[in-house]
Design a protein around this motif. Structure first.
Motif, short mmCIF file in Angstrom:
data_model
loop_
_atom_site.label_atom_id
_atom_site.label_comp_id
_atom_site.label_asym_id
_atom_site.label_seq_id
_atom_site.Cartn_x
_atom_site.Cartn_y
_atom_site.Cartn_z
N GLY A 96 47.30 84.23 49.48
CA GLY A 96 46.21 84.02 48.54
C GLY A 96 45.37 82.79 48.86
O GLY A 96 44.41 82.48 48.13
N GLY A 97 45.69 82.12 49.97
CA GLY A 97 45.01 80.86 50.29
C GLY A 97 43.53 80.99 50.62
O GLY A 97 42.77 80.03 50.47
N THR A 98 43.10 82.18 51.06
CA THR A 98 41.68 82.36 51.40
C THR A 98 40.83 82.71 50.20
O THR A 98 39.60 82.76 50.30
CB THR A 98 41.51 83.47 52.46
OG1 THR A 98 41.83 84.73 51.88
CG2 THR A 98 42.39 83.22 53.66
N LEU A 99 41.46 82.97 49.05
CA LEU A 99 40.71 83.45 47.88
C LEU A 99 40.12 82.33 47.04
O LEU A 99 39.12 82.54 46.35
CB LEU A 99 41.62 84.32 47.00
CG LEU A 99 42.17 85.59 47.67
CD1 LEU A 99 43.09 86.32 46.72
CD2 LEU A 99 41.04 86.49 48.13
N ASP A 100 40.72 81.15 47.07
CA ASP A 100 40.23 80.04 46.25
C ASP A 100 40.06 78.81 47.13
O ASP A 100 41.01 78.09 47.41
CB ASP A 100 41.21 79.74 45.11
CG ASP A 100 40.68 78.64 44.18
OD1 ASP A 100 39.51 78.23 44.34
OD2 ASP A 100 41.45 78.20 43.31
N LEU A 101 38.83 78.58 47.58
CA LEU A 101 38.55 77.44 48.47
C LEU A 101 38.15 76.20 47.70
O LEU A 101 37.87 75.17 48.31
CB LEU A 101 37.43 77.83 49.45
CG LEU A 101 37.74 79.02 50.36
CD1 LEU A 101 36.56 79.31 51.28
CD2 LEU A 101 38.99 78.78 51.19
N SER A 102 38.11 76.28 46.38
CA SER A 102 37.71 75.11 45.58
C SER A 102 38.72 73.98 45.70
O SER A 102 38.38 72.81 45.47
CB SER A 102 37.56 75.51 44.11
OG SER A 102 38.80 75.96 43.58
N LYS A 103 39.96 74.32 46.07
CA LYS A 103 41.00 73.29 46.18
C LYS A 103 40.96 72.55 47.51
O LYS A 103 41.70 71.59 47.71
CB LYS A 103 42.38 73.94 46.02
CG LYS A 103 42.58 74.61 44.67
CD LYS A 103 43.94 75.29 44.61
CE LYS A 103 44.14 75.99 43.28
NZ LYS A 103 45.47 76.68 43.22
N VAL A 104 40.11 72.98 48.42
CA VAL A 104 40.07 72.36 49.75
C VAL A 104 38.66 71.86 50.06
O VAL A 104 38.11 72.11 51.14
CB VAL A 104 40.54 73.35 50.84
CG1 VAL A 104 42.02 73.57 50.75
CG2 VAL A 104 39.80 74.68 50.73
N GLN A 105 38.04 71.17 49.13
CA GLN A 105 36.71 70.62 49.33
C GLN A 105 36.80 69.19 49.88
O GLN A 105 37.85 68.56 49.87
CB GLN A 105 35.93 70.63 48.01
CG GLN A 105 35.75 72.03 47.43
CD GLN A 105 35.06 72.98 48.38
OE1 GLN A 105 34.01 72.67 48.94
NE2 GLN A 105 35.66 74.15 48.58
N GLY A 106 35.66 68.66 50.33
CA GLY A 106 35.61 67.28 50.83
C GLY A 106 36.39 67.08 52.11
O GLY A 106 37.02 66.04 52.31
N LEU A 107 36.36 68.06 53.00
CA LEU A 107 37.15 67.99 54.22
C LEU A 107 36.38 67.31 55.34
O LEU A 107 35.15 67.27 55.34
CB LEU A 107 37.53 69.41 54.66
CG LEU A 107 38.33 70.24 53.66
CD1 LEU A 107 38.47 71.67 54.16
CD2 LEU A 107 39.71 69.62 53.42
#
Length: 506
Positions: A96-107
């Protein structure tokens, strides 16, 4: 769309991948094919997360993460280990990691590529039906063909890579150098290898690939004190490691990490000096040196001094090196000549017993510097901007750090004065080439030039044009205090520039 009816029957060739067998059972290092395998794993993760059939989705996930099998003593294992493992684990390894990218911002830039890849694949997959998604996943698994070549030595793997590679990003020489020095041949302890590899990757991400490679090249110069004769790999193998000037493996990596730490302190953080007073002057000077001194040999001299003596008398040495480089810069020294000069200097610094002895060894032509700075033609040279920035620094109070830069350079006395202007009546107006391009007639502007305003009469030019554009520069501001601007003023300011350029900062 990605999917088409032909997808079921046609095979697709993904090229050739080159592997090196590691000391761990069933583990391989990818010499050529890193980007393709990473992209495939991201694509499989996108399909896994979009397909609603849980058994089918689980089959895709098993291609990403090997399931534990207690009967056969097979542990759970991520099938592909990548450099950016944190973001990879969040997006690809986690179901499910590709479905919610809001948790991986500011990279950071390297990590953000994973998000971009997911967004690109998802945009192309989202309109497919569930049946089409499954068909495409089966195509990837069953119809995509890859030729693999594997060896037990890195040298042989790299040789194969150079023969067969015809796509993807070229393997960098520093990647090869890293793999060689982190190989079990040189570092037997796996935990230590992984620790050093992670540190290497952290440094490379922190300072950037270009700077990282530059430091490796600078270290080569410091060790050999000679211009390159081969490519980077042969330089280190044949001229350094084979001759035991520095041993491969942990000794090389330790020295490289030392130089990276020094490089960061000296050229990036710019806070290497002993005292706050020194640091203000040092940071102000280093800011313009770092921006305008394009060759890298001078950095090697500073790194060697810092490695040998630490911060004691470091700023004094920096100011000597600045004059040393400047004399070459103004004199138009060629690259080969410059290499020879720094090779001799590095040998002298390495042999010096004290910081003062190293400082005393730096020799340059003061008269030659003054002669070029006070010459009739300063404008339009490669060194013009640096000279003007350095003169601003010599004029200002160093009660704070100054970060001088400039948008453009302006002639106070115009190059082509209008026939009906007051400039046309001044002495020398009939032959301005003798003084108009000299350093005494040049000022720095913080904003863009305005060609029409450049020919305004002096008082109007000061008020309407220069006043708003020179306020950041103490030497240029001085122009606003003159009631008249003529050849005598220009000659005096040119003479003063010759003196100021040699002044050392307190």
């Amino acid at each position: 769309m990605i999917y088409s009816e032909r997808i079921h029957t046609q095979e697709y060739f993904l090229g050739t991948a080159v592997f090196q067998k590691t000391a761990e059972p069933s583990d391989y290092d990818i010499v050529d094919g890193q980007q393709r395998f990473t992209s495939l794993m991201i694509l499989l993760a996108c399909l896994r997360d979009l397909i609603e059939d849980e058994r089918f989705s689980a089959g895709l996930h098993e291609k990403i993460v090997q399931e534990e099998n207690e009967v056969d003593s097979i542990p759970e294992k991520i099938r592909l280990t990548v450099k950016d493992h944190d973001i990879y684990n969040q997006i690809v390894v986690t179901e499910g990691g590709t479905l919610d990218l809001s948790k991986v911002q500011g990279l950071s830039e390297p990590e953000s590529r994973y998000v971009l890849a997911v967004e690109t694949f998802s945009d192309r997959l989202e309109d497919l039906s569930q049946d089409d998604l499954k068909a495409f996943a089966q195509f990837l698994s069953q119809k995509c063909i890859l030729v693999t070549l594997s060896t037990t030595s890195f040298e042989e793997a790299f040789r194969l890579f150079t023969i067969v590679n015809d796509r993807g990003k070229q393997l960098r020489r520093i990647d090869v150098l890293k793999a060689q020095n982190l190989s079990p041949e040189h570092i037997a302890n796996k935990a230590l290898r992984e620790k050093l590899a992670n540190t290497w990757e952290t440094y490379e991400n922190d300072i950037g690939e270009d700077r990282f490679e530059s430091i490796i090249n600078i270290l080569r110069l410091v060790i050999l004190k000679d211009k390159p004769q081969f490519d980077l790999l042969r330089e280190y193998k044949e001229r350094i490691f084979d001759k035991k000037l520095l041993l491969p493996g942990q000794p090389f990596i330790a020295k490289l990490f030392e130089y990276i730490d020094l490089y960061e302190a000296i050229f990036i953080d710019m806070d290497y000096c002993d005292t706050n007073e020194e640091n203000r002057a040092y940071r102000s000077l280093m800011y313009i040196m770092d921006a305008e001194f394009k060759a890298s040999e001078w950095r090697g001299a500073l790194l060697l001094f810092a490695s040998k003596f630490g911060p004691v008398r470091f700023f004094d040495f920096v100011q000597e090196i600045e004059k040393y480089y400047l004399s070459h810069f103004l004199g138009g020294m060629r690259k080969d000549e410059r290499y020879a000069e720094y090779a001799k200097l590095l040998a002298l610094v390495e042999a010096a017993k004290t910081p003062q002895a190293a400082i005393d060894l730096v020799e340059y032509d003061e008269d030659g510097i003054v002669e070029v700075v006070t010459a009739p033609i300063m404008y339009g040279r490669a060194y013009t901007k640096y000279v003007l920035l350095r003169l601003e620094l010599a004029t200002c109070e160093l009660d704070r750090v100054h970060r001088f830069s400039a948008r453009s350079i302006e002639h106070v006395f115009p190059q082509n004065p209008d026939d009906d202007s007051e400039w046309a009546e001044k002495e020398g107006a009939d032959n301005p080439i003798e003084f108009v391009h000299s350093v005494g007639n040049l000022v720095l502007l913080s904003k863009g030039k305005n060609s029409s305003a450049g020919n305004l009469d002096f008082d109007e030019k000061k008020e309407k044009y220069l006043k708003k554009r020179v306020s950041d520069y103490p030497r240029s501001i001085e122009v606003l205090g003159y009631e008249d601007w003529n050849t005598e003023v220009i000659e005096e300011r040119t003479r003063e520039a010759g003196e100021k350029i040699l002044e050392f900062l307190d």
